[in-house]
Design a protein around this motif. Structure first.
Motif, PDB file in Angstrom:
ATOM      1  N   UNK A 194     -78.516  22.514 -31.294  1.00 20.97           N
ATOM      2  CA  UNK A 194     -78.115  24.105 -31.056  1.00 20.97           C
ATOM      3  C   UNK A 194     -76.833  24.472 -32.433  1.00 20.97           C
ATOM      4  N   UNK A 195     -77.258  24.545 -33.690  1.00 21.23           N
ATOM      5  CA  UNK A 195     -75.928  24.257 -34.542  1.00 21.23           C
ATOM      6  C   UNK A 195     -75.804  25.901 -35.453  1.00 21.23           C
ATOM      7  N   UNK A 196     -74.518  26.519 -34.009  1.00 22.20           N
ATOM      8  CA  UNK A 196     -74.248  27.317 -34.261  1.00 22.20           C
ATOM      9  C   UNK A 196     -73.030  27.884 -35.864  1.00 22.20           C
ATOM     10  N   UNK A 197     -72.882  26.595 -35.995  1.00 22.63           N
ATOM     11  CA  UNK A 197     -72.682  26.497 -37.883  1.00 22.63           C
ATOM     12  C   UNK A 197     -73.182  27.274 -38.794  1.00 22.63           C
TER      13      UNK A 197
ATOM     14  N   UNK B 177     -76.744  37.126 -31.243  1.00 21.37           N
ATOM     15  CA  UNK B 177     -76.788  36.577 -29.823  1.00 21.37           C
ATOM     16  C   UNK B 177     -77.422  36.722 -29.181  1.00 21.37           C
ATOM     17  N   UNK B 178     -77.830  38.285 -29.319  1.00 21.14           N
ATOM     18  CA  UNK B 178     -78.515  38.792 -27.514  1.00 21.14           C
ATOM     19  C   UNK B 178     -79.959  38.249 -28.371  1.00 21.14           C
ATOM     20  N   UNK B 189     -80.494  45.248 -44.291  1.00 18.24           N
ATOM     21  CA  UNK B 189     -79.774  44.492 -42.382  1.00 18.24           C
ATOM     22  C   UNK B 189     -79.721  43.231 -42.552  1.00 18.24           C
ATOM     23  N   UNK B 190     -78.885  42.615 -42.335  1.00 17.48           N
ATOM     24  CA  UNK B 190     -78.994  40.969 -42.200  1.00 17.48           C
ATOM     25  C   UNK B 190     -78.441  40.494 -41.374  1.00 17.48           C
ATOM     26  N   UNK B 191     -79.490  39.502 -40.741  1.00 18.93           N
ATOM     27  CA  UNK B 191     -79.571  39.243 -39.259  1.00 18.93           C
ATOM     28  C   UNK B 191     -79.650  37.655 -39.457  1.00 18.93           C
ATOM     29  N   UNK B 192     -78.164  36.708 -38.805  1.00 15.55           N
ATOM     30  CA  UNK B 192     -78.775  35.632 -38.404  1.00 15.55           C
ATOM     31  C   UNK B 192     -78.689  35.350 -36.855  1.00 15.55           C
ATOM     32  N   UNK B 193     -79.422  35.044 -35.948  1.00 16.71           N
ATOM     33  CA  UNK B 193     -79.675  34.706 -34.570  1.00 16.71           C
ATOM     34  C   UNK B 193     -79.432  33.449 -34.559  1.00 16.71           C
ATOM     35  N   UNK B 194     -79.018  33.343 -32.709  1.00 15.30           N
ATOM     36  CA  UNK B 194     -79.227  32.179 -32.540  1.00 15.30           C
ATOM     37  C   UNK B 194     -78.805  32.382 -31.247  1.00 15.30           C
ATOM     38  N   UNK B 195     -80.787  31.762 -30.305  1.00 13.77           N
ATOM     39  CA  UNK B 195     -81.181  32.171 -29.517  1.00 13.77           C
ATOM     40  C   UNK B 195     -81.180  30.636 -28.810  1.00 13.77           C
ATOM     41  N   UNK B 196     -80.128  30.939 -28.103  1.00  9.76           N
ATOM     42  CA  UNK B 196     -79.453  29.602 -27.082  1.00  9.76           C
ATOM     43  C   UNK B 196     -80.651  29.039 -25.815  1.00  9.76           C
ATOM     44  N   UNK B 197     -81.280  30.532 -25.546  1.00  9.32           N
ATOM     45  CA  UNK B 197     -82.599  29.871 -24.417  1.00  9.32           C
ATOM     46  C   UNK B 197     -83.230  29.974 -25.170  1.00  9.32           C
TER      47      UNK B 197
END
Lengths: 212, 212
Positions: A194-197, B177-178, B189-197
């Motif tokens: 998971x590369x948050x950066x 992060x949601x 709209x620009x979105x970067x998602x972090x999908x931890x799950x």
């Protein structure tokens, strides 16, 4: 029956996304979904969706749409282990603490059994129901408890030191939040990074250069 | 000069990875890197690397290898805005707190200017140098401070409520992060998602089915 030998990493990465959208549709009260609708949500093609589901061994039924509840059950059954995977977390900093809470309270399919750190102020402190353990006790802990997964919430330099030690302790699966590069390790080791950066940098680039 | 109109999202996503490996090589004392070596680290081809660097307007020089320090400077110059991007964080739970600390202490190119929550126990509490603000004061805050980016560390249902409001407040860039799905929104709209799950689920699948 799964035809696992044919399931590639890109397919595997799409599975949780299918599940995410299936959950979303379920929460909206939707009962059925077509491969075309799923494809639209994922930004792929209907034939890709059908091909993926086929590879997984006839997930759902083509032509009449996939019942949401069945699809959810089938996806979950393929994704999650039958018994939760025992995991340990290395690094009880702010990210590590958040991830520990996430593993404990939100994540499915995992069972957090220990939290480790090397700093005096962290070791012995309480986090959720866990007492943060001294990293020096790692190998003894692993002999007694056989964790399957290590979650790395440490800086890259610490990960560099820890990973060979964790592998020596028999751990072959890593959820990696550090920037440590596993690329050089042997094929026996599974890593999800998971590369948050990186996502933050991609966003920055897109804003700077106005790319949607 | 950047030829930005030609830079696609997959290229943009590779830039932070180039930067990550360049930083890694620099920390190992390496002075020069070839497109072949970079390709190996990224798991791509040398011609892909050269093509990417070409698209960015002649990043480095082909044939003689890329000097690490120059490559780092050029990548950073393309990735980061000239002045840090003002951002606000929505959701001061455990993940939100960790991300706030990350933005404040680690991330480059961003300037956290406010943290918001809707729970009584969070509002008014201190987090780093910030006092958590009531979400009801969001629109007033945005009029006064013009944040550029919103970081979403809230559950999907809260994101569903918040996103239209944030867009109404003039925010067009999201670090998400949601599990909220931005797919249906307009192109502005620009979105970067972090999908931890999702990464956790991909790992689970790979462990369950023994896929490396």
């Amino acid at each position: 029956m799964d035809k696992n030998n044919k399931v590639s990493i890109p397919v595997i990465r799409r599975l949780p996304r299918y599940l995410r959208y299936v959950n979303m549709l379920e929460s909206e009260g939707v009962k059925k979904v077509s491969s075309r609708e799923l494809a639209e949500l994922l930004g792929t093609t209907a034939s890709q969706v059908r091909q993926d589901f086929n590879l997984l061994g006839g997930l759902g039924r083509q032509g009449i749409g996939y019942p949401i509840d069945e699809l959810k059950r089938e996806l979950e059954q393929r994704i999650y282990a039958e018994t939760p995977l025992d995991c340990i977390l290395i690094g009880a900093g702010s990210l590590g603490s958040a991830i520990a809470r996430y593993l404990k309270n939100v994540a499915k399919g995992y069972n957090l059994i220990g939290i480790f750190d090397n700093s005096e102020e962290k070791v012995g402190a309480k986090l959720e129901e866990y007492t943060c353990l001294n990293i020096d006790t790692l190998s003894e802990f692993c002999i007694n408890h056989n964790p399957v997964v290590a979650v790395l919430c440490v800086p890259t330099s610490a990960a560099e030191q820890m990973v060979p030690e964790l592998i020596k302790c028999g751990i072959k699966n890593f959820w990696n939040f550090s920037h440590y590069n596993f690329a050089k390790l042997n094929d026996d080791v599974k890593v999800e990074n998971v590369h948050i950066r990186e996502s933050l940098e991609a966003l920055s680039y897109r804003i700077k250069h106005e790319i949607n």
